[in-house]
Design a protein around this motif. Sequence first.
Motif, PDB file in Angstrom:
ATOM      1  N   ALA A 300       0.908  -1.375   0.151  1.00  0.00           N
ATOM      2  CA  ALA A 300      -0.048  -0.051  -0.015  1.00  0.00           C
ATOM      3  C   ALA A 300       0.888   1.144  -0.085  1.00  0.00           C
ATOM      4  O   ALA A 300       0.588   2.363  -0.837  1.00  0.00           O
ATOM      5  N   GLN A 301       1.751   1.299   0.795  1.00  0.00           N
ATOM      6  CA  GLN A 301       2.837   2.465   0.984  1.00  0.00           C
ATOM      7  C   GLN A 301       3.486   2.600  -0.366  1.00  0.00           C
ATOM      8  O   GLN A 301       3.527   3.797  -0.920  1.00  0.00           O
ATOM      9  N   SER A 302       4.090   1.541  -1.214  1.00  0.00           N
ATOM     10  CA  SER A 302       4.530   1.911  -2.486  1.00  0.00           C
ATOM     11  C   SER A 302       3.657   2.055  -3.389  1.00  0.00           C
ATOM     12  O   SER A 302       4.216   3.058  -4.310  1.00  0.00           O
ATOM     13  N   VAL A 303       2.555   1.848  -3.336  1.00  0.00           N
ATOM     14  CA  VAL A 303       1.503   2.028  -4.175  1.00  0.00           C
ATOM     15  C   VAL A 303       1.262   3.687  -4.145  1.00  0.00           C
ATOM     16  O   VAL A 303       1.006   4.507  -5.196  1.00  0.00           O
ATOM     17  N   LEU A 304       1.004   4.202  -3.003  1.00  0.00           N
ATOM     18  CA  LEU A 304       0.879   5.498  -2.500  1.00  0.00           C
ATOM     19  C   LEU A 304       1.930   6.478  -3.046  1.00  0.00           C
ATOM     20  O   LEU A 304       1.796   7.669  -3.215  1.00  0.00           O
ATOM     21  N   VAL A 312      -6.806   7.628  -9.880  1.00  0.00           N
ATOM     22  CA  VAL A 312      -5.738   7.237 -10.431  1.00  0.00           C
ATOM     23  C   VAL A 312      -5.407   6.039 -10.054  1.00  0.00           C
ATOM     24  O   VAL A 312      -5.106   4.770 -10.443  1.00  0.00           O
ATOM     25  N   LEU A 313      -5.267   5.853  -8.314  1.00  0.00           N
ATOM     26  CA  LEU A 313      -5.252   4.372  -7.446  1.00  0.00           C
ATOM     27  C   LEU A 313      -6.346   3.347  -7.967  1.00  0.00           C
ATOM     28  O   LEU A 313      -5.911   2.421  -8.205  1.00  0.00           O
ATOM     29  N   LEU A 314      -7.673   3.912  -7.982  1.00  0.00           N
ATOM     30  CA  LEU A 314      -8.678   2.817  -8.356  1.00  0.00           C
ATOM     31  C   LEU A 314      -8.375   2.583  -9.585  1.00  0.00           C
ATOM     32  O   LEU A 314      -8.638   1.270  -9.961  1.00  0.00           O
ATOM     33  N   LEU A 315      -7.990   3.298 -10.664  1.00  0.00           N
ATOM     34  CA  LEU A 315      -7.778   2.776 -11.969  1.00  0.00           C
ATOM     35  C   LEU A 315      -6.728   1.722 -11.931  1.00  0.00           C
ATOM     36  O   LEU A 315      -6.693   0.595 -12.613  1.00  0.00           O
ATOM     37  N   LEU A 316      -5.490   1.900 -11.065  1.00  0.00           N
ATOM     38  CA  LEU A 316      -4.630   0.960 -11.131  1.00  0.00           C
ATOM     39  C   LEU A 316      -5.019  -0.353 -10.595  1.00  0.00           C
ATOM     40  O   LEU A 316      -4.840  -1.439 -10.853  1.00  0.00           O
TER      41      LEU A 316
END
Length: 419
Positions: A300-304, A312-316
Amino acid sequence: MALILFTSFLVLLFLGVPVAIAIALASMVILMQEGVPLMLVAQRMFSGTDNFSLIAVPLFILAGDIMARGRISERLVEFADALLGFLRGGLSIVAVMAGMFFAAISGSGAASTAAIGSSLVPELKRKGYCETSSASLIAASGTIGVVIPPSVPMILYAVMAQESVSRLFLNGFIPGVIMGLVLIVIAIRQAYQRDYPPGSPFSVANIARTFYRAIWGLLTPFIILGGIFSGFFTPSEAAVIAVNYSLIASLFIYRDMGLKDIYRIMRRSIITTGVIMFIIATSSVMSWVLANWNIPAMIAQSVLEISTNPYVLLLLITLLILATGIFVETASALIILTPVLLPLVKLLDICLVHFGLIMVMGLAIGMITPPVAINLYVASSITGLPIERISRSVIPFLLGLLLVLFIVVYLPLFVPVIF
């Protein structure tokens, strides 16, 4: 640690190791590397399946198999044909509508595809419909089987996310209906492009006759879901009622199967349940490994660090779900992804019911995207058509379902009261 775990898992999958065993072996690699006693594997496997809500899984599978084997699906197709078959390309609409009816009974995409396909494919061929397009439409309609409740994947997600099964069921209706409407629009467009013939003349008497014959099947979702939403019984109790109701309807009302058929159906349902429960058991080991070494939080931290924009995060996240559904069967993918993505979803303050629908819909689309594409294989076995031809014909329906998925992904961000 995360790299070793996921690399081991992917290597085992590419070597052809079954998903459940690949999950267990990848987890054991980490446990042995860290000197954790392997007795933990047996303990976690037992505790992972020791959940009352999971009782609903084998029972809904059995109820769906009984109804798919019996004549309930045929009666539903007859009723849908009487309602809408008079339109140009009406049988295509009937395929989707019947799939939606059966989805509200079976909770399984493959069962919906098999039941509706077996009833409709001969009639579609006889009336001159494009066979590959019809097979792909029936396969695409089967994806609705796990979105409209009752839904086995929704139950699995609810157990893993500690969310309400009833809330997931209640919120699955509208996306499932929209999926069906989009497929109907595409089917009607194709019907006019290909000049499909109009169906039988509209007849109120025919509607009344087929409604009377299909009434026992049509009552099933009202009994099961009405009882759940009214609080009269739990989803697990509803699964028991679904099995008893389907047995009574098939054995004593329609009289379309005997005790030998019941034995074969139960045997098949036991095998399917065994596979799913084994995956759940081994996934519990992986979930413990993930939690113990704090791997989901690190992911989660890496994605953030890539972006903090929720859009953008929902798209990923959605693209990851779709990509996983292409290569891994729905239940397996859901059990693998849920513990990994939940911490990130909570950080983004996304409603867990909303995320559950995204998961189920995204993985359901994987049922018509090769190489796994279980619905396409079912449609291929029914029609005898090569999977390659059906895969090409399914593209318009696939695009329509993707459109619905992204509406469900982003609309609640603008209208947060939906869930």
